[in-house]
Design an enzyme around this catalytic site. Sequence first.
Site, PDB file in Angstrom:
ATOM      1  N   TYR A  32      70.463 -11.698  -2.401  1.00 18.98           N
ATOM      2  CA  TYR A  32      70.919 -12.002  -3.829  1.00 18.98           C
ATOM      3  C   TYR A  32      72.363 -12.647  -3.468  1.00 18.98           C
ATOM      4  CZ  TYR A  32      73.718  -7.623  -3.432  1.00 18.98           C
ATOM      5  OH  TYR A  32      74.472  -6.896  -3.013  1.00 18.98           O
ATOM      6  N   ARG A  51      76.131 -18.659   2.087  1.00 20.52           N
ATOM      7  CA  ARG A  51      75.909 -17.258   2.523  1.00 20.52           C
ATOM      8  C   ARG A  51      74.375 -16.912   2.318  1.00 20.52           C
ATOM      9  NH1 ARG A  51      79.374 -12.305   0.977  1.00 20.52           N
ATOM     10  NH2 ARG A  51      78.395 -12.618  -1.257  1.00 20.52           N
ATOM     11  N   ARG A  99      49.974  -5.755  -2.286  1.00 20.63           N
ATOM     12  CA  ARG A  99      50.853  -5.051  -1.600  1.00 20.63           C
ATOM     13  C   ARG A  99      50.261  -4.870  -0.189  1.00 20.63           C
ATOM     14  NH1 ARG A  99      52.113  -0.164   0.715  1.00 20.63           N
ATOM     15  NH2 ARG A  99      54.343   0.491   0.843  1.00 20.63           N
ATOM     16  N   HIS A 101      52.454  -5.007   4.041  1.00 20.51           N
ATOM     17  CA  HIS A 101      53.906  -5.237   4.590  1.00 20.51           C
ATOM     18  C   HIS A 101      53.896  -6.476   4.839  1.00 20.51           C
ATOM     19  CE1 HIS A 101      54.260  -0.955   4.292  1.00 20.51           C
ATOM     20  NE2 HIS A 101      55.392  -1.186   4.818  1.00 20.51           N
ATOM     21  N   LYS A 146      72.498 -10.363   2.639  1.00 18.57           N
ATOM     22  CA  LYS A 146      72.870  -9.661   1.574  1.00 18.57           C
ATOM     23  C   LYS A 146      71.482  -9.468   0.925  1.00 18.57           C
ATOM     24  CE  LYS A 146      76.376 -10.142  -2.377  1.00 18.57           C
ATOM     25  NZ  LYS A 146      76.555  -8.632  -2.199  1.00 18.57           N
ATOM     26  N   GLU A 178      82.543  -1.341   6.719  1.00 20.68           N
ATOM     27  CA  GLU A 178      82.938  -2.017   5.300  1.00 20.68           C
ATOM     28  C   GLU A 178      82.759  -0.791   4.237  1.00 20.68           C
ATOM     29  OE1 GLU A 178      80.240  -4.912   4.035  1.00 20.68           O
ATOM     30  OE2 GLU A 178      78.617  -3.993   4.852  1.00 20.68           O
ATOM     31  N   LEU A 202      78.719  -7.319   5.916  1.00 19.78           N
ATOM     32  CA  LEU A 202      78.896  -8.660   5.092  1.00 19.78           C
ATOM     33  C   LEU A 202      79.745  -9.431   5.261  1.00 19.78           C
ATOM     34  CD1 LEU A 202      76.690  -9.756   3.047  1.00 19.78           C
ATOM     35  CD2 LEU A 202      78.251  -9.117   1.434  1.00 19.78           C
TER      36      LEU A 202
HETATM   37  N1  PDD Z   1      78.866  -6.866  -3.459  1.00 17.64           N
HETATM   38  N2  PDD Z   1      79.913  -5.713   1.387  1.00 17.64           N
HETATM   39  C1  PDD Z   1      79.136  -5.340   0.784  1.00 17.64           C
HETATM   40  C2  PDD Z   1      78.112  -4.378   1.247  1.00 17.64           C
HETATM   41  C3  PDD Z   1      79.062  -5.863  -0.650  1.00 17.64           C
HETATM   42  O1  PDD Z   1      77.911  -5.368  -1.390  1.00 17.64           O
HETATM   43  C4  PDD Z   1      80.037  -6.914  -0.920  1.00 17.64           C
HETATM   44  C5  PDD Z   1      79.737  -7.246  -2.347  1.00 17.64           C
HETATM   45  C6  PDD Z   1      80.994  -7.150  -0.237  1.00 17.64           C
HETATM   46  C7  PDD Z   1      82.126  -8.129  -0.666  1.00 17.64           C
HETATM   47  O2  PDD Z   1      81.386  -9.280  -0.536  1.00 17.64           O
HETATM   48  P1  PDD Z   1      82.032 -10.665  -1.567  1.00 17.64           P
HETATM   49  O3  PDD Z   1      83.530 -10.526  -1.415  1.00 17.64           O
HETATM   50  O4  PDD Z   1      81.280 -11.761  -0.947  1.00 17.64           O
HETATM   51  O5  PDD Z   1      81.483 -10.112  -3.021  1.00 17.64           O
HETATM   52  C8  PDD Z   1      80.748  -6.658   1.200  1.00 17.64           C
HETATM   53  C9  PDD Z   1      78.802  -7.501  -4.506  1.00 17.64           C
HETATM   54  C10 PDD Z   1      79.716  -7.699  -5.315  1.00 17.64           C
HETATM   55  C11 PDD Z   1      77.450  -6.809  -5.106  1.00 17.64           C
HETATM   56  O6  PDD Z   1      76.418  -6.264  -4.596  1.00 17.64           O
HETATM   57  O7  PDD Z   1      77.657  -6.495  -6.361  1.00 17.64           O
END
Ligand code: PDD
Length: 280
Positions: A32, A51, A99, A101, A146, A178, A202
Site C-alpha cells: 500500500y 516506492r 486459500r 500459501h 510497505k 523507526e 521504510l
Molecule cells: N505510514 N515507517 C513506517 C513503518 C510507516 O508506516 C510510515 C508511514 C513511515 C513514514 O513514511 P512516509 O513519510 O512515506 O509516510 C515510516 C503511513 C502514513 C501509514 O501507514 O498510514
Amino acid sequence: MSQVYLNGVFLPLEEARVPVLDRGFLFGDGVYEVIPVYGRKPLALEAHLDRLEHSLAGIRLDNPLVRTAWVSLLERLIQEATTDDQSLYLQVTRGVAPRDHGFPLQVPPTVFAMSKPLTPVPPAWVQAGVAAVTRVDDRWLHCDLKTTALLANVLLRQQALDEGAVECLLLRTGFLTEGAASNVVLVVEGVLCSPPRNHLLLAGITLDLVLHLAVQLGIAHAERPIREEELRSAEEIWITSSTREMVPVTRLDGKPVGTGQPGPIGLRLLSAYQALKSHG
Ligand code: PDD
C-alpha cells in the site's frame, strides 16, 4: 459521499466489497501507499509511486497499472473528494484465490484506492511535543516494503497508546530503526541524524523531503547507525510521516528529551516543510 476505486470501477465506499478469499484479507498479501494531498495537489506523488514499484517488486507482484493510469485514477479521486487536504490510500493485493500459501496462477490483483480528509496534526503536538515509548523492533527483515501485513506495527503502536504516548520508537539489537508508523530524525551533539535506509525500515518520503530541506537550509545531516544511548540522550527527536508531517517527541519513556521542548533545528525544518506543503 466520495467515490472509491476498486478494480477499475469508481463507486461509493459503502458499496465497495472484496471477497473473503482475497489474499489481502487472508494473508496480508499486499502492499500500500499513503499520499498526502494539500489543496488538491498530491505531495511527492512520483516518489510514492516509485516506492509502490519497489514494494510490488519486493513481494513479486506485477504492477497492475501503468504510471499514467495510477496518476489519472488518483487525480479523479482527489478532484471528487469533499476536502482540499486529503490522505490518499492505495492498496494492491495478490487477488482472490482458494486459500493456499503459494502464489495463485493467473489471478488478477485486487486494486483499491480511496481518499479521506487529512486529519490536521493537533497544534498542541507541535507546540509542546508528544510522548513516545521505546520497544524492541520485533518485525520481519523486509521493513523497506510497505506491506499491508502490519500486525506487528499495530501491536507496537497500541503499546504506545496504552501508555498515553503517541508513537513507539523501535530498537533492533540496540540500534534505532523507526517508529511504528513513522520515521525518526534526531539531533545528536548538534548534528541532524537518521538511521541508514536499508531493509530494517521504510524509506519515508516525508523524511526524504525533510532531508532535502536540511540541505537547502545548510543543516548538516548524517545518515548513520544510532545507538540506543544516543537516542536517549538526543537533544531533539522528531517523527515524520505523510499524515503527521513532522512532530517533535519531547518525552521518551517518561523522561524529557533535551530541554523538554521542541528544539530549534527541527522547528526550522518544520517551518520549511509547511512552506513546501503550501507551494508544492
Ligand atoms: N505510514 N515507517 C513506517 C513503518 C510507516 O508506516 C510510515 C508511514 C513511515 C513514514 O513514511 P512516509 O513519510 O512515506 O509516510 C515510516 C503511513 C502514513 C501509514 O501507514 O498510514
